[in-house]
Design an enzyme around this catalytic site. Structure first.
Site, mmCIF file in Angstrom:
data_model
loop_
_atom_site.group_PDB
_atom_site.id
_atom_site.type_symbol
_atom_site.label_atom_id
_atom_site.label_comp_id
_atom_site.label_asym_id
_atom_site.label_seq_id
_atom_site.Cartn_x
_atom_site.Cartn_y
_atom_site.Cartn_z
ATOM 1 N N GLU A 172 -11.575 55.063 -3.887
ATOM 2 C CA GLU A 172 -12.425 53.953 -3.412
ATOM 3 C C GLU A 172 -13.263 54.399 -2.214
ATOM 4 O O GLU A 172 -14.402 53.970 -2.053
ATOM 5 C CB GLU A 172 -11.551 52.728 -3.081
ATOM 6 C CG GLU A 172 -11.073 52.057 -4.353
ATOM 7 C CD GLU A 172 -9.732 51.353 -4.243
ATOM 8 O OE1 GLU A 172 -9.273 51.092 -3.124
ATOM 9 O OE2 GLU A 172 -9.144 51.071 -5.311
ATOM 10 N N SER A 176 -2.174 52.166 -11.429
ATOM 11 C CA SER A 176 -1.481 51.152 -12.236
ATOM 12 C C SER A 176 0.030 51.374 -12.358
ATOM 13 O O SER A 176 0.644 51.016 -13.370
ATOM 14 C CB SER A 176 -2.128 51.041 -13.629
ATOM 15 O OG SER A 176 -3.465 50.594 -13.500
ATOM 16 N N GLU A 185 -4.476 60.632 -8.594
ATOM 17 C CA GLU A 185 -4.832 59.288 -9.033
ATOM 18 C C GLU A 185 -6.052 59.356 -9.953
ATOM 19 O O GLU A 185 -7.198 59.421 -9.459
ATOM 20 C CB GLU A 185 -5.170 58.405 -7.824
ATOM 21 C CG GLU A 185 -4.023 58.245 -6.855
ATOM 22 C CD GLU A 185 -4.158 56.947 -6.058
ATOM 23 O OE1 GLU A 185 -3.251 56.120 -6.162
ATOM 24 O OE2 GLU A 185 -5.170 56.765 -5.375
ATOM 25 N N ASN A 236 0.078 51.313 -0.889
ATOM 26 C CA ASN A 236 -1.314 51.263 -0.433
ATOM 27 C C ASN A 236 -1.785 49.813 -0.505
ATOM 28 O O ASN A 236 -2.158 49.326 -1.563
ATOM 29 C CB ASN A 236 -2.184 52.167 -1.317
ATOM 30 C CG ASN A 236 -3.641 52.139 -0.899
ATOM 31 O OD1 ASN A 236 -3.989 51.575 0.139
ATOM 32 N ND2 ASN A 236 -4.495 52.751 -1.705
ATOM 33 N N TRP A 237 -1.751 49.154 0.641
ATOM 34 C CA TRP A 237 -2.072 47.722 0.656
ATOM 35 C C TRP A 237 -3.576 47.459 0.607
ATOM 36 O O TRP A 237 -4.003 46.324 0.514
ATOM 37 C CB TRP A 237 -1.444 47.045 1.889
ATOM 38 C CG TRP A 237 0.063 47.020 1.853
ATOM 39 C CD1 TRP A 237 0.869 47.474 0.839
ATOM 40 C CD2 TRP A 237 0.947 46.522 2.863
ATOM 41 N NE1 TRP A 237 2.194 47.286 1.158
ATOM 42 C CE2 TRP A 237 2.267 46.699 2.407
ATOM 43 C CE3 TRP A 237 0.750 45.953 4.123
ATOM 44 C CZ2 TRP A 237 3.388 46.324 3.153
ATOM 45 C CZ3 TRP A 237 1.862 45.571 4.869
ATOM 46 C CH2 TRP A 237 3.164 45.750 4.392
ATOM 47 N N LYS A 238 -4.371 48.510 0.767
ATOM 48 C CA LYS A 238 -5.839 48.391 0.726
ATOM 49 C C LYS A 238 -6.306 47.293 1.689
ATOM 50 O O LYS A 238 -5.660 47.067 2.713
ATOM 51 C CB LYS A 238 -6.305 48.142 -0.714
ATOM 52 C CG LYS A 238 -5.753 49.196 -1.688
ATOM 53 C CD LYS A 238 -6.407 49.187 -3.039
ATOM 54 C CE LYS A 238 -5.781 50.253 -3.912
ATOM 55 N NZ LYS A 238 -6.414 50.389 -5.207
ATOM 56 N N HIS A 279 -9.107 58.676 -0.844
ATOM 57 C CA HIS A 279 -8.866 57.731 -1.935
ATOM 58 C C HIS A 279 -10.168 57.545 -2.716
ATOM 59 O O HIS A 279 -11.247 57.539 -2.134
ATOM 60 C CB HIS A 279 -8.372 56.399 -1.375
ATOM 61 C CG HIS A 279 -7.888 55.478 -2.440
ATOM 62 N ND1 HIS A 279 -8.757 54.745 -3.215
ATOM 63 C CD2 HIS A 279 -6.648 55.216 -2.904
ATOM 64 C CE1 HIS A 279 -8.052 54.058 -4.106
ATOM 65 N NE2 HIS A 279 -6.766 54.328 -3.933
ATOM 66 N N GLY A 291 -6.087 50.347 -10.625
ATOM 67 C CA GLY A 291 -6.370 48.915 -10.680
ATOM 68 C C GLY A 291 -6.795 48.411 -12.049
ATOM 69 O O GLY A 291 -7.288 47.305 -12.181
ATOM 70 N N GLY A 316 -0.720 50.534 -5.636
ATOM 71 C CA GLY A 316 -1.592 49.612 -4.916
ATOM 72 C C GLY A 316 -1.126 48.189 -5.192
ATOM 73 O O GLY A 316 -0.321 47.630 -4.453
ATOM 74 N N GLY A 317 -1.593 47.632 -6.313
ATOM 75 C CA GLY A 317 -1.258 46.249 -6.664
ATOM 76 C C GLY A 317 0.239 45.949 -6.592
ATOM 77 O O GLY A 317 0.650 44.921 -6.029
HETATM 78 P P1 PGA Z 1 -3.154 50.435 -8.308
HETATM 79 O O1 PGA Z 1 -3.816 51.255 -7.100
HETATM 80 O O2 PGA Z 1 -1.678 50.702 -8.270
HETATM 81 O O3 PGA Z 1 -3.476 48.991 -7.996
HETATM 82 O O4 PGA Z 1 -3.778 50.932 -9.551
HETATM 83 C C1 PGA Z 1 -3.375 52.538 -6.792
HETATM 84 C C2 PGA Z 1 -4.222 53.117 -5.700
HETATM 85 O O5 PGA Z 1 -5.429 52.857 -5.685
HETATM 86 O O6 PGA Z 1 -3.726 53.847 -4.820
#
Ligand code: PGA
Length: 250
Positions: free
Chosen positions: A97, A210, A167, A9-11, A95, A173, A231-232
């Site tokens: 977010e 994470s 999640e 997930n590159w956001k 998601h 994050g 994500g990260g």
């Molecule tokens: P993260 O993000 O790995 O940076 O915690 C995961 C996500 O939001 O899908």
């Protein structure tokens, strides 16, 4: 046995050029013996350049959101037919977010998923509790509430298109990872809840929040965990491909 799935997930990171470069690096590092399925979600503007890099590989790409209508006066939104035209095979919906920052509700998330199913797009449907909800012992209840509208709209012939991502909001994050026990419990609750309504569902439940190379081996080996949604750690080819390798060795 179903192969593990790792969805990057590159956001809202990486422009079209940087996304293409990352996709290229990932493809060169994924060796033929790696069994993991790999899906990438660049930003909308990078889909075309990433598509060009992934041509002829087994790596799939999709989008981070989709609107419930095919077209119309919905400024700033994007529809399933538009994503299909670019070769997307899946979308992420719900998601946290999107839910917390952009007002997506359980209902709109379900409508987005319905549109994706209607157009034969796979759906990575995200669910997860906040820390407060967990501390109040409401985790399973929250997961069921988030899954309920999905259960109401899902049809038997769409079951193969559904992947869930668990999640926990507090783990996204933050560098704080859910414990093995918390992950196992939530994943099993999700499997139980969906198969109570759709006994034939054999889809995967991914863990996200994470995820990193130093914690993923334990997570992905847990009963009921079908892979990960980093994500990260998906923004660098080295850490992302390490996750893909780890998932392949389970
Ligand atoms: P993260 O993000 O790995 O940076 O915690 C995961 C996500 O939001 O899908």
């Amino acid at each position: 046995m179903t192969r593990k799935l790792v969805v990057g997930n590159w956001k809202m990171n990486l422009d079209a050029r940087a996304s293409a470069a990352l996709a290229r690096e990932i493809c060169t590092k994924i060796t033929p013996e790696i069994k993991t399925e790999v899906w990438l979600t660049p930003s909308f503007t990078a889909l075309t350049s990433v598509a060009a890099e992934l041509q002829g590989t087994a790596v799939r790409y999709g989008a981070q959101n989709v609107h419930w209508e095919d077209k119309g006066a919905y400024t700033g939104e994007i529809s399933a037919p538009m994503l299909k035209e670019l070769g997307c095979t899946f979308v992420i919906v719900g998601h946290s977010e999107r839910r917390t920052l952009f007002g997506d509700t359980t209902e709109t998330v379900a409508k987005r998923a319905a549109a994706a199913f209607r157009h034969q797009l796979n759906v990575v449907f995200c669910v997860g509790e906040t820390l407060e909800q967990r501390n109040n012992g409401q985790t399973n209840q929250v997961l069921e509430q988030q899954l309920n509208p999905l259960i109401s709209l899902l049809q038997d012939h769409q079951l193969d298109l559904l992947t869930i991502a668990y999640e926990p909001v507090w783990a996204i994050g933050t560098g704080v990872i859910a414990s093995a026990e918390q992950i196992s419990e939530a994943h099993q609750a999700i499997h139980r809840y969906i198969t109570k309504h759709f006994a034939k569902w054999t889809g995967r439940v991914l863990y996200g929040g994470s995820v990193a190379p130093d914690n993923f081996a334990e997570i992905v080996a847990l009963n009921g965990v079908g892979g990960g949604l980093p994500g990260g750690a998906s923004l660098k080819s080295q850490s992302f491909v390490e996750l893909v390798q780890i998932a392949s060795e389970v």
